[in-house]
Design a protein around this motif. Sequence first.
Motif, PDB file in Angstrom:
ATOM      1  N   ASP A 379       0.808  -1.207   0.000  1.00  0.00           N
ATOM      2  CA  ASP A 379       0.000   0.000   0.000  1.00  0.00           C
ATOM      3  C   ASP A 379       0.840   1.255   0.000  1.00  0.00           C
ATOM      4  OD1 ASP A 379      -3.053  -0.523   0.214  1.00  0.00           O
ATOM      5  OD2 ASP A 379      -1.987  -2.124   1.209  1.00  0.00           O
ATOM      6  N   TYR A 383       0.459   4.167  -2.705  1.00  0.00           N
ATOM      7  CA  TYR A 383       0.409   5.597  -2.411  1.00  0.00           C
ATOM      8  C   TYR A 383       1.420   6.349  -3.283  1.00  0.00           C
ATOM      9  CZ  TYR A 383       0.915  10.059  -0.261  1.00  0.00           C
ATOM     10  OH  TYR A 383       0.974  11.416  -0.099  1.00  0.00           O
TER      11      TYR A 383
ATOM     12  N   SER B  12      -5.081  -1.628  -5.592  1.00  0.00           N
ATOM     13  CA  SER B  12      -6.231  -1.084  -4.895  1.00  0.00           C
ATOM     14  C   SER B  12      -7.420  -1.967  -5.217  1.00  0.00           C
ATOM     15  CB  SER B  12      -6.507   0.341  -5.331  1.00  0.00           C
ATOM     16  OG  SER B  12      -6.972   0.367  -6.638  1.00  0.00           O
ATOM     17  N   LYS B  32      -7.718   1.644   4.126  1.00  0.00           N
ATOM     18  CA  LYS B  32      -7.176   2.862   3.509  1.00  0.00           C
ATOM     19  C   LYS B  32      -8.068   4.025   3.940  1.00  0.00           C
ATOM     20  CE  LYS B  32      -6.909   4.991  -1.050  1.00  0.00           C
ATOM     21  NZ  LYS B  32      -7.033   4.739  -2.486  1.00  0.00           N
ATOM     22  N   VAL B  34      -8.537   8.207   3.828  1.00  0.00           N
ATOM     23  CA  VAL B  34      -8.068   9.453   3.220  1.00  0.00           C
ATOM     24  C   VAL B  34      -8.439  10.643   4.094  1.00  0.00           C
ATOM     25  CG1 VAL B  34      -7.924   8.828   0.796  1.00  0.00           C
ATOM     26  CG2 VAL B  34     -10.116   9.488   1.740  1.00  0.00           C
ATOM     27  N   TRP B  84      -3.808   8.227   4.056  1.00  0.00           N
ATOM     28  CA  TRP B  84      -3.345   8.967   2.876  1.00  0.00           C
ATOM     29  C   TRP B  84      -3.755  10.435   3.030  1.00  0.00           C
ATOM     30  CZ3 TRP B  84      -3.533   6.239  -2.499  1.00  0.00           C
ATOM     31  CH2 TRP B  84      -3.109   4.921  -2.378  1.00  0.00           C
ATOM     32  N   TYR B  99      -6.940   9.709  -5.057  1.00  0.00           N
ATOM     33  CA  TYR B  99      -6.577   9.328  -3.691  1.00  0.00           C
ATOM     34  C   TYR B  99      -7.715   8.606  -2.985  1.00  0.00           C
ATOM     35  CZ  TYR B  99      -2.359  12.192  -3.976  1.00  0.00           C
ATOM     36  OH  TYR B  99      -1.134  12.703  -4.330  1.00  0.00           O
ATOM     37  N   TYR B 100      -8.964   9.108  -3.128  1.00  0.00           N
ATOM     38  CA  TYR B 100     -10.030   8.494  -2.342  1.00  0.00           C
ATOM     39  C   TYR B 100     -10.682   7.294  -3.030  1.00  0.00           C
ATOM     40  CZ  TYR B 100     -13.474  11.631  -4.764  1.00  0.00           C
ATOM     41  OH  TYR B 100     -14.237  12.304  -5.677  1.00  0.00           O
ATOM     42  N   ALA B 103     -11.221   3.862  -1.174  1.00  0.00           N
ATOM     43  CA  ALA B 103     -10.997   3.986   0.273  1.00  0.00           C
ATOM     44  C   ALA B 103     -12.287   3.694   1.030  1.00  0.00           C
ATOM     45  CB  ALA B 103     -10.503   5.382   0.603  1.00  0.00           C
TER      46      ALA B 103
END
Lengths: 531, 222
Positions: A379, A383, B12, B32, B34, B84, B99-100, B103
């Motif tokens: 992970d 990222y 992911s 995960k 965010v 994150w 990014y999201y 998540a």
Amino acid sequence: MTDTDELDINKFFSSLQTSYLDVYEAAQERCFTVCIPQQSSLGNIDISKRFVETHILRPSPYFQSEFLTLKSSERIVHLEENGKELRTGEGFSCPCIVKILSEELGYNKDYKPFKILVIEKPLDTFTQVTSSQARDRKISERILDKDNALSVSECREILSEEYGQTMKNLDDSVRLFEANYMVLTEYMDDACQRLQDISTAAVEKCLKCGQRQRKGRTHLTREELDTLMESYVVGSVYTKVFRAICEKLRADDKCLLQKCKHLEGVTPDKLKVIQDFSCPLPGAVVELANVDGLKTPLEKLHCLKTTIDCITETIMSHVIDTHNTSISLKSSQDIPRLTSDDLIPILVTVIAQSRCTHLASNMYYIENFHWSTEINDRDNLSYCMVTFKAAVQYMMNTDFSHFQDHKSKVKREISIDELMRATKDATLHGDDSGSVNGRSHNGAKPLKRLDQQLQKISKLVQDTPDVWNKPKSSTIEQKSVFGDRYLLQQPITGPEVSHPQTQDKKPPPQFGGFLGSFEDDIFEQSFGKQT
Amino acid sequence: MNDWNSSSPPNSRPGSGGSSVGGGGSKAKQIKLVLLGDSGVGKSSIALRFVRGEFNENGETTIGAAYLTKTINCQGCPIKFDIWDTAGQERYHSLAPMYYRGAPAAVVVYDVTNVNSYHKATRWVKELLQQANAMMVIVLAGNKADMVSDTRSTNEDARKFANENKLIFAETSAKTGMHVDDIFAQIGNVIARQQAPEVTDRQGRGNVKLAKKEGSKERTCC
């Protein structure tokens, strides 16, 4: 960046949650401290109930920094004054000092916190591992290494050693793909699927083979095999596949390279990064410049992560240095934190300097040709990949051409070609400074002071014509008109490493007779290779 | 140009409620998470307070706050948070979906002393409700609560907004640590409960409320 959580892979912690759950829950209920020896220290130790109970500490009724093990009041553990070490004392056969590597906070059913300490080694003694187990563990550690991905040859070496016959069949499949399959840019998914099928079939064979051959011994897990096989199969056909990807993403690569040119010499502070984080990042630039030379998706992905790690580490050193010398910053809370708001523009400058010709292709390759199941710290890699994607998208969607314009106006260095062109123009148009039609290199407004300087330079260059005629191979021995500094500089073909803090500094007065006359000139134009 | 938004990050699992990591029989649930919110509201401070707590105050210095991890135990179930940080500046807003995506949890932060940051937080929440995973656990956190003596007037709207959208609401202070650990513990609990088959819709998160102690002095500036 934070590393993988030790608890995720720790077999002692795992036993606590399965075999000794009752003990663990009892400890939680009373908020006792749980010590977890780090995974690498456990070897082949048998996680017995006694061993578990030795690592659950209850506070001593007598002293604050003293603990007793769960079931024995005679075994005493002291917390050292620095708070970073445990010392085993009375009741232990071999008293020793054990470092506390990290501290976690757990919550019991009543939401009351209890401490989990990851410690360097067991508080008790343990037996040695056998050589075959040590070897197996070594292989697993190589595969699971957070900082390095295995190359194609390393994958082959491990796989051949373990599964010789399967590898021969696999090589035939790879050879067939290489010889007969045409990778079409519009059907990249199909190419990926075929490679995945080859890899999966080989993994299945290896697993069957492993069961037959190595009964009673630990062997590579499916995840480890998936990782190895993916790297080996995809890496083996890298040239063929990557060529097609570059073709598919030619426009993106070109656009990105154009943006890199616009960002040439632009430092992070110009992209609104706070001054504290604006420092040269040569390590990160060099690391990223290597990405084109790597073959497997995992190697490339690790390269991106290492680049970000380099950025973080370099900036941390820079900030700590600044912090130590600054009287305005007094506590660690005042140290600025590197957030995504800063990381993205910093990464943009690193990408610009590294001049990767196929960054967009590389990222497509990583995203589409890496399918192995996640193991361990993937992970963090995810990222890093997303941060790179964000930086690249930001570059693609942002117009940086104003930096180019700005640079041309305040340019501090001019190239030899420009200098010669300019001197030629000046010569052609005669000596009358008022009639000289010299322009800046992009054809902007006439610059009278520049004209005057060019005339002077032209005259001096004419006086030393031999400099331009000598072969390049002898440049090191030459006495250049631009000084030794120029002679040692090679044409830039690789990454450009800018030094924003130093590039504005005046060079030492080493020009000798030729440029010595310009040292005090208001023009302040330095000469030599343009960056 | 290639559509960079269309592809998922490696490994992911879009739409999943997190994954499991670790070997052996017991696997930590990996989440995960965010952090979203305007620039300067204290997103990274909250993450650092949660991850580092008191342990690192006398320990080594670290400046990296963009990606952090921490494992906590919720009801005997280890939960690993991959935190994150996202860029809060407006110019990076379009990058946030990268990014999201995928998540299962988000903490949307605003500054209780800055009404604009609250409005931006509500925008983030609406975006998440539209774009993100339907099972996403969303926390609305009013940070810097230590800077106002009485937050009742400032948090009324936020509390109402949170109720309407079934969010977890909390007033936090990264400076004093107020409610910081609690919000992560609550997220962990909700995620753990989501594993149970009977909890399958967003109602599951609406029932979670942070117990605010009456007359609590936690807000007192240290």
